[in-house]
Design a protein around this motif. Sequence first.
Motif, mmCIF file in Angstrom:
data_model
loop_
_atom_site.group_PDB
_atom_site.id
_atom_site.type_symbol
_atom_site.label_atom_id
_atom_site.label_comp_id
_atom_site.label_asym_id
_atom_site.label_seq_id
_atom_site.Cartn_x
_atom_site.Cartn_y
_atom_site.Cartn_z
ATOM 1 N N PHE A 52 -19.364 10.301 65.124
ATOM 2 C CA PHE A 52 -18.852 9.265 64.234
ATOM 3 C C PHE A 52 -18.139 9.913 63.058
ATOM 4 O O PHE A 52 -18.266 11.114 62.837
ATOM 5 N N GLU A 53 -17.409 9.113 62.338
ATOM 6 C CA GLU A 53 -16.720 9.568 61.131
ATOM 7 C C GLU A 53 -16.927 8.546 60.020
ATOM 8 O O GLU A 53 -17.034 7.348 60.281
ATOM 9 N N LYS A 79 -18.280 8.913 72.793
ATOM 10 C CA LYS A 79 -18.067 8.277 74.089
ATOM 11 C C LYS A 79 -19.174 7.310 74.462
ATOM 12 O O LYS A 79 -19.029 6.560 75.421
ATOM 13 N N ILE A 80 -20.287 7.339 73.746
ATOM 14 C CA ILE A 80 -21.404 6.447 74.071
ATOM 15 C C ILE A 80 -21.822 5.679 72.819
ATOM 16 O O ILE A 80 -21.531 6.102 71.700
ATOM 17 N N PRO A 81 -22.498 4.535 72.992
ATOM 18 C CA PRO A 81 -22.928 3.743 71.836
ATOM 19 C C PRO A 81 -23.941 4.487 70.964
ATOM 20 O O PRO A 81 -24.696 5.325 71.436
ATOM 21 N N ILE A 82 -23.931 4.148 69.674
ATOM 22 C CA ILE A 82 -24.855 4.715 68.698
ATOM 23 C C ILE A 82 -25.764 3.599 68.204
ATOM 24 O O ILE A 82 -25.287 2.513 67.870
ATOM 25 N N THR A 83 -27.067 3.877 68.146
ATOM 26 C CA THR A 83 -27.983 2.920 67.533
ATOM 27 C C THR A 83 -27.635 2.831 66.054
ATOM 28 O O THR A 83 -27.527 3.845 65.369
ATOM 29 N N GLU A 113 -27.883 -4.157 67.420
ATOM 30 C CA GLU A 113 -27.704 -3.110 66.422
ATOM 31 C C GLU A 113 -27.174 -1.848 67.079
ATOM 32 O O GLU A 113 -27.765 -0.783 66.990
ATOM 33 N N VAL A 114 -26.044 -1.995 67.771
ATOM 34 C CA VAL A 114 -25.431 -0.886 68.489
ATOM 35 C C VAL A 114 -23.969 -0.810 68.085
ATOM 36 O O VAL A 114 -23.262 -1.818 68.050
ATOM 37 N N LEU A 115 -23.533 0.402 67.769
ATOM 38 C CA LEU A 115 -22.135 0.639 67.426
ATOM 39 C C LEU A 115 -21.463 1.262 68.644
ATOM 40 O O LEU A 115 -21.673 2.426 68.959
ATOM 41 N N GLU A 140 -29.529 9.370 64.199
ATOM 42 C CA GLU A 140 -30.848 9.681 64.745
ATOM 43 C C GLU A 140 -30.865 10.959 65.573
ATOM 44 O O GLU A 140 -31.905 11.590 65.722
ATOM 45 N N ASN A 141 -29.721 11.375 66.116
ATOM 46 C CA ASN A 141 -29.657 12.595 66.923
ATOM 47 C C ASN A 141 -29.296 13.824 66.103
ATOM 48 O O ASN A 141 -29.080 14.885 66.659
#
Length: 152
Positions: A52-53, A79-83, A113-115, A140-141
Amino acid sequence: MASNVFSEIIIFVSVLIIAAAVSGILATTTHNLSIGINNKGDILSSKLSQDFEIINDPGDVPRNQSTGIISLYIKNTGKIPITFNKEVLTVLIDGEIKSINSTMVVDDTSSYEVLNPSEVGKIDVNYNTTGYHRIKVVSENGVARTLKVEIQ
């Protein structure tokens, strides 16, 4: 003569037992090392996929003067959703953890609650100090992005 043969057999068996123990330890260590490398690769792959940015204008971060809340905008460039909720995100301003008031996905009608990739999210942070600051957002990662901004 028989005693020489007997002592050589004892030494030979002892050497075989020691060699088996050493090879067992080496095999176990090698196996554990390969599992660790595999796990580290999975974690790195996950971090590379989730990115993300912070897309705020560094010269003007929106601040509500009456409530003391600033708004940070995050775009999922991975490339994948972020919580995306306040329990899994961390915001640091000048190295101090600040409490997140709320999170929301901009222009999203769902209650998840997913971006998702290419979506923008808004993080409202309790912070009412103007001036130049260093803002860091951590997912979270462990993916972290930093932006030096002026809060007016």
